[in-house]
Write an enzyme that holds these catalytic residues in place. Sequence first.
Site: not given
Ligand code: RIB
Length: 301
Positions: A13, A39, A42, A210, A242, A277
């Site tokens: 990112d 990502g 990840a 959500t 995420d 982040g």
């Molecule tokens: O959901 C957040 C993510 O979306 C970020 O880390 C970026 O890489 C995008 O994929």
Amino acid sequence: MNKIIVIGSMATDFVVTTKVKPNQGETVFGEKFDTNFGGKGANQAIAASRLGAEVAMLGHVGTDRFGNEIVENLNVNGVSTENVEPVTHSPSGAAHIILHENDNSIIVIPGANNALDLARFSEIKGNITEADLVILQNEIPQEANEAIIDWCWEAKIPVLYNPAPARKLNPRMLSKVGYLTPNEHEFKLLFPNQKLADVLAAYPNRLIVTLGAKGAIFHNGKSEVLVPAFPVAAVDTTGAGDTFNGALAVGILAGVPLENAIAFANLAAAISVKGYGAQGGMPTLKEMKESPLYEEAWGIK
Ligand code: RIB
């Protein structure tokens, strides 16, 4: 220990923090620039791993320095990368993120993540058999996602599908997804012209929508249940969704009632937005348990 396999994206990112967003053709000065790991795949893998799950990642990076760093970061966070394969024909995935007024806008360049296509999936599917739960997002080709859902359905492996970023899904797939976690925007694209209440009732204990600062809503077979979010002062919301999904997977595999798993995921997401982040603020299980908002009654050990 239950095993989670995340099949999806990995990225770097590139984050600009700015008080002013440029208009078309305009140049402005920003406040700062950071390079972070990201990502959606990840991020979700690391969220689940920090919360104590055994997690393996499947997907692709490039053979560039970013790819090496992405793999190393997954390993440092306890995620197995045996099935993360570097490809020479594409650069590693990247996301360009603008942080403005504590919210973000993101442009994703999939790069090597797109190498996880149908042909590649047929080569690696044998590695998925040991999963207790597979997590998917929308940052690898859709045809691969749909083949994975089909395959997991046959193999009786539940899939937690986070349909982000928003894109359409073959409606045939819906009955084969164990848990579907769209936000409101993604929900509208997946179920056009349908009422939230009707669709929630049609997918009891499986569709979890959500609602940002309001929390998350699902139907338990008898009635709708809104699981409220925990109010926090956010410094960076990148990766909150995420974190929610990784934590939800951990809660589901702990076998606790879905409402408890969602409350656990809400708390993980709330803690995550206090750090910068996508992965910076993701809590460990120890940090979750130290939070005054954590409830032993959720039943997650
Ligand atoms: O959901 C957040 C993510 O979306 C970020 O880390 C970026 O890489 C995008 O994929």
